[in-house]
Every structure is written in C-alpha cells, then in structure tokens.
Design an enzyme around this catalytic site. Structure first.
Site, PDB file in Angstrom:
ATOM      1  N   ILE A 173       0.798  -1.254  -0.068  1.00 10.49           N
ATOM      2  CA  ILE A 173      -0.013  -0.028  -0.006  1.00 10.49           C
ATOM      3  C   ILE A 173       0.943   1.181  -0.060  1.00 10.49           C
ATOM      4  CG2 ILE A 173      -1.713   1.277   1.262  1.00 10.49           C
ATOM      5  CD1 ILE A 173      -2.767  -1.402   2.166  1.00 10.49           C
ATOM      6  N   HIS A 174       2.156   1.236   0.937  1.00 11.01           N
ATOM      7  CA  HIS A 174       2.730   2.331   0.827  1.00 11.01           C
ATOM      8  C   HIS A 174       3.456   2.536  -0.557  1.00 11.01           C
ATOM      9  CE1 HIS A 174       5.917   5.235   2.202  1.00 11.01           C
ATOM     10  NE2 HIS A 174       6.680   4.350   1.846  1.00 11.01           N
ATOM     11  N   THR A 175       3.926   1.536  -1.217  1.00  9.23           N
ATOM     12  CA  THR A 175       4.477   1.456  -2.449  1.00  9.23           C
ATOM     13  C   THR A 175       3.615   2.233  -3.455  1.00  9.23           C
ATOM     14  OG1 THR A 175       5.864  -0.529  -2.015  1.00  9.23           O
ATOM     15  CG2 THR A 175       5.393   0.235  -4.232  1.00  9.23           C
TER      16      THR A 175
END
Length: 105
Positions: A75-77
């Site tokens: 998700i951060h990516t």
C-alpha cells in the site's frame, strides 16, 4: 529480502528519488532556471520509469493469476508511486507557469 518485499523497495527507491527530483525542479523554476527545471523533470521521469516497470511486472503477475499479498508495504508502495506521478504533473505545470511569469518581467 526477496519476492514482493524486494520489488516494493525497488519501486519505493526509484519513485521516491524521482519525486524528490520533481520537487527540486519546481524550486529551480521558481528561481527562473527553466531549462534546468525541464532537464530535471526529464531525469526524474527516467528514474520513475524504472519503478513503473517493476510495478507493471506485479500487475502482469496478478493478471496471469498469481495473487499478490496486499500488505502495508505494498500500500505504501502504491502511494509513493501515485505521489511521484502527481508531483511530475505538478512540476510540469509549475515550470510552465514560472516560464510565463518570467517572460512577462
């Protein structure tokens, strides 16, 4: 580190670097260095493309039936990828705006 985690960190590294370059390009344009700013956007776009290719590999694997585990790192990516793309678009717009502003002086 291997698999999905490694790919995520490769994407984060590439697009994070690109995002920083796009932000710096806006600063260059603000100081009237339009050519340098445009060159920086081009450099950032080339670096961004590296991360984008890794991202496309994940999408292709998913499309071929290989499920990807969705976790906080992924998700951060995705967030970093979209943030960098947004800054690229904004950098181009700001550079165009600063170029017009400096041409009127």
């Amino acid at each position: 580190m291997e698999g999905l985690e490694l790919i995520c960190f490769q994407i984060i590294s590439s697009v994070g670097t690109a995002r920083s370059i796009f932000i710096e390009a806006i600063r260059e344009a603000k100081e009237g260095r339009i050519k340098e700013a445009r060159d920086m956007v081009q450099e950032g776009a080339e670096i961004f493309t590296q991360g984008h290719h890794s991202h496309m590999e994940l999408i292709q694997k998913e499309a071929s039936g290989e499920k990807t585990e969705v976790n906080l790192l992924l998700i951060h990516t995705e967030d970093m990828l979209m943030s960098a793309e947004s800054f690229r678009i904004l950098a181009i717009e700001f550079i165009d705006l600063y170029e017009k502003m400096y041409a009127q002086k």
